[in-house]
Design a protein around this motif. Structure first.
Motif, PDB file in Angstrom:
ATOM      1  N   GLN A 155     -57.251 102.890 -43.665  1.00  0.00           N
ATOM      2  CA  GLN A 155     -58.056 101.700 -43.424  1.00  0.00           C
ATOM      3  C   GLN A 155     -58.788 101.230 -44.679  1.00  0.00           C
ATOM      4  O   GLN A 155     -58.897 100.021 -44.924  1.00  0.00           O
ATOM      5  CB  GLN A 155     -59.061 101.969 -42.311  1.00  0.00           C
ATOM      6  N   SER A 156     -59.264 102.157 -45.478  1.00  0.00           N
ATOM      7  CA  SER A 156     -60.035 101.788 -46.664  1.00  0.00           C
ATOM      8  C   SER A 156     -59.196 101.046 -47.702  1.00  0.00           C
ATOM      9  O   SER A 156     -59.742 100.369 -48.572  1.00  0.00           O
ATOM     10  CB  SER A 156     -60.635 103.049 -47.309  1.00  0.00           C
ATOM     11  N   GLU A 157     -57.866 101.151 -47.592  1.00  0.00           N
ATOM     12  CA  GLU A 157     -56.982 100.517 -48.566  1.00  0.00           C
ATOM     13  C   GLU A 157     -56.308  99.257 -48.036  1.00  0.00           C
ATOM     14  O   GLU A 157     -55.617  98.561 -48.772  1.00  0.00           O
ATOM     15  CB  GLU A 157     -55.900 101.515 -49.011  1.00  0.00           C
ATOM     16  N   GLN A 159     -57.337  96.208 -47.002  1.00  0.00           N
ATOM     17  CA  GLN A 159     -57.676  94.920 -47.588  1.00  0.00           C
ATOM     18  C   GLN A 159     -57.075  94.762 -48.980  1.00  0.00           C
ATOM     19  O   GLN A 159     -56.524  93.706 -49.323  1.00  0.00           O
ATOM     20  CB  GLN A 159     -59.193  94.736 -47.651  1.00  0.00           C
ATOM     21  N   THR A 179     -58.908  97.794 -38.678  1.00  0.00           N
ATOM     22  CA  THR A 179     -59.388  97.030 -39.824  1.00  0.00           C
ATOM     23  C   THR A 179     -58.991  95.560 -39.726  1.00  0.00           C
ATOM     24  O   THR A 179     -57.829  95.231 -39.476  1.00  0.00           O
ATOM     25  CB  THR A 179     -58.830  97.611 -41.138  1.00  0.00           C
TER      26      THR A 179
END
Length: 220
Positions: A155-157, A159, A179
């Motif tokens: 999820q952190s990657e 975007q 996300t």
């Protein structure tokens, strides 16, 4: 300019109708009624007729629909009369599973590039595809005129990957997990959150246990 407002649920049902019609064609069925389609896919005949009516007149009253013709019309509406090259970013378990999913190819979606930023994954092969570094996304997108991207990264990657794909020229994204990505207005994004689908199932199971009559009403 005329704006078509087609409910997304209708588009989803068209996809289901096309699969049912393909099965009928393989079985040698020539004509089919809206009642038979409805029974085959689990909706009402009125819903079938309403969904098709958004796109014109199909079939003959008292006779039904020609299976081959209706299937072709629906595939054309869905844009599936031509192949669609796709790139996938994230060569983990989910990405690998999607790359090997035969259903994509059967419907004309050809994954032409798989990417990751993990040095341990880059260079490995998933069937006939080599995992490439993320830096090569613009090259592959341009080479194959790719318009669809699938994102299966943490999820952190998500975007950041979406930004790379959009900058490369991809204008339709499929993401996984909760996300929400920010993209330009002309980019279409659809998200698949499998936990939500499971929660819908638990809702109906709970409803069945606590309110049996309501369960049967929701499945009319």
């Amino acid at each position: 300019m005329k704006v078509l407002r087609i409910p997304e649920a209708t588009v989803s049902r068209l996809s289901i109708y096309s699969r049912y019609l393909q099965r009928l064609e393989r079985d040698g069925v020539v004509t089919v009624s809206s009642n038979e389609i409805a029974k085959g896919v689990g909706v009402s005949s009125a819903q079938v007729r309403k969904d098709l009516a958004y796109f014109g007149e199909f079939g003959t009253r008292g006779v039904g629909y020609n299976v081959k013709d209706l299937m072709h019309y629906i595939l054309k509406i869905l844009g599936l009369t031509r192949p669609w090259p796709v790139v996938l970013v994230g060569a983990g378990n989910l990405g690998t599973a999607l790359c090997t999913y035969r259903g994509f190819k059967d419907r004309g979606f050809n994954i032409v590039g798989v990417f990751d930023n993990d040095l341990l994954k880059i260079g490995k092969r998933i069937q006939d595809l080599e995992v490439l570094p993320v830096e090569r996304i613009p090259e592959v997108v341009a080479e194959h005129n790719v318009r669809i991207g699938i994102i299966t990264v943490p999820q952190s990657e998500t975007q950041g990957v979406a930004d790379i794909l959009v900058k490369a020229g991809v204008n339709a994204l499929l993401t996984f997990g909760p996300t929400v990505v920010q993209v330009p207005e002309d980019v279409v994004v659809r998200n698949v959150d499998l936990s939500i689908k499971l929660e819908v199932l638990t809702f109906y199971l709970n409803l069945r246990e606590t309110h049996p009559s309501a369960w049967f009403e929701t499945n009319l």
